[in-house]
Design an enzyme around this catalytic site. Sequence first.
Site, PDB file in Angstrom:
ATOM      1  N   ASN A 149      -7.609 -11.650 -21.150  1.00  0.00           N
ATOM      2  CA  ASN A 149      -7.976 -10.758 -21.991  1.00  0.00           C
ATOM      3  C   ASN A 149      -9.622 -11.592 -22.109  1.00  0.00           C
ATOM      4  OD1 ASN A 149      -8.342 -11.449 -25.742  1.00  0.00           O
ATOM      5  ND2 ASN A 149      -8.741  -9.974 -24.770  1.00  0.00           N
ATOM      6  N   GLY A 150     -10.727 -10.158 -22.457  1.00  0.00           N
ATOM      7  CA  GLY A 150     -11.775 -10.349 -23.048  1.00  0.00           C
ATOM      8  C   GLY A 150     -12.703  -9.518 -21.682  1.00  0.00           C
TER       9      GLY A 150
ATOM     10  N   LYS B 171      -1.001 -16.618 -28.246  1.00  0.00           N
ATOM     11  CA  LYS B 171      -2.801 -16.550 -27.387  1.00  0.00           C
ATOM     12  C   LYS B 171      -3.491 -17.748 -27.497  1.00  0.00           C
ATOM     13  CE  LYS B 171      -5.802 -12.255 -27.503  1.00  0.00           C
ATOM     14  NZ  LYS B 171      -6.815 -12.485 -27.513  1.00  0.00           N
TER      15      LYS B 171
ATOM     16  N   GLN C  68       1.834 -11.134 -35.059  1.00  0.00           N
ATOM     17  CA  GLN C  68       1.272 -12.545 -34.518  1.00  0.00           C
ATOM     18  C   GLN C  68       0.877 -12.944 -36.159  1.00  0.00           C
ATOM     19  OE1 GLN C  68      -3.166 -13.175 -34.168  1.00  0.00           O
ATOM     20  NE2 GLN C  68      -2.136 -13.325 -32.145  1.00  0.00           N
TER      21      GLN C  68
ATOM     22  N   CYS D 194      -8.338 -17.260 -32.665  1.00  0.00           N
ATOM     23  CA  CYS D 194      -9.224 -16.583 -33.250  1.00  0.00           C
ATOM     24  C   CYS D 194     -10.389 -17.394 -33.418  1.00  0.00           C
ATOM     25  CB  CYS D 194      -8.932 -15.812 -34.914  1.00  0.00           C
ATOM     26  SG  CYS D 194      -9.603 -15.485 -36.146  1.00  0.00           S
TER      27      CYS D 194
ATOM     28  N   MET E 275      -5.829  -7.854 -33.360  1.00  0.00           N
ATOM     29  CA  MET E 275      -7.144  -7.886 -34.226  1.00  0.00           C
ATOM     30  C   MET E 275      -7.244  -7.951 -35.752  1.00  0.00           C
ATOM     31  SD  MET E 275      -9.334  -5.590 -31.398  1.00  0.00           S
ATOM     32  CE  MET E 275      -8.492  -3.755 -31.303  1.00  0.00           C
TER      33      MET E 275
ATOM     34  N   GLY F 195      -8.759  -5.689 -26.123  1.00  0.00           N
ATOM     35  CA  GLY F 195      -9.632  -5.788 -27.637  1.00  0.00           C
ATOM     36  C   GLY F 195     -10.240  -4.649 -28.315  1.00  0.00           C
TER      37      GLY F 195
END
EC number: 1.3.1.-
Length: 342
Positions: free
Chosen positions: A209-210, A148, A79, A109, A27, A233
């Site tokens: 993810n999410g 990602k 990353q 992103c 993040m 996250g």
Amino acid sequence: MVNLTKLAAPLDVGGVRIRNRVFLAPMSGITDEPFRQRAHAHGAGLVVSEMVASGELAKGRAGCDLRIRHSGLPVHMVQLAGREASHMAEGARIAAGEGADIIDINMGCPAKKVTGGYAGSALMLDLDHALSLIEAVVGAVEVPVTVKMRLGWDEGALNAPMLARRAEQAGVKMVTVHGRTRCQFYQGKADWRAIARVKDAVSIPVVANGDVCSPAEAAAILDQSGADAVMVGRAHYGAPWVAGSIAAAATGEAATNLPHEPTALAAYVISHYEDMLTLYGVESGLRQARKHLGWYLDRHAGAVADDSRKAILTAFEPARVIALLRDVFSRDPQPLNLRSAA
């Protein structure tokens, strides 16, 4: 419902052993060295650096060194984001030279300042170009490369399975999928079932993810996606222990190193604050720490007086901020919000 014990098992990523399958998401502006160290100490299986712009890294821009430097953790994952293959390759070489064990490529992103430069999730609009970046990074380093991504740019272009398949063919060792499109940003509910289409398309590990905030949600996302691991996250805002708490729940145990008492929480927050001042210097550290302090206050001291909150978030003297934090957490009568993950 899938048994959470799956998350307690180690995972191999291109020969790199990950201790469990609950990961801290990268993040921007958040998962810096002090944050990653805390998440790892609480039991997160893998922690990832903030996104680093490959062009700035390749050109030696100030501040990039802090994002990629090795923090002494068993697995150092960096990353990278970018649009130019040469910059991505050079950034990967620099990160590997600094000790990165895994290089992750950001193709997820949604921020306008990133997609406006045709990086991040904008790369999902041109899979041929996206693959040229993947091939450049894979060819530049010996360490495993991961990607990602999101489900796609919008509902009309849900091409994550195709990108994942082509990435695997190019040598990528793991993919992470956020269950939203770029155009959704963080609105609505992540589509965990859609991640299953990516899992069906590849043989490498898939990370879901999410909207995972708790052990129950971790179990649900595994059940609906069939993924091999989960990545958490925004649930970490003001709570660096969330991934570790989910990992502990996967073993049937409660997390044991949480700051349960008000004085312990005050010391925890102050330690995080001081580590940020040390990393960035007082002037920059003061500014960068304020969002973390705000999240800690929102999550664990919601009844703090407005004047005290304002003073904590605007004071320029570290000693005053520390004194205020100690006072707020020592006298706040409400129960601390230290649920295993929320």
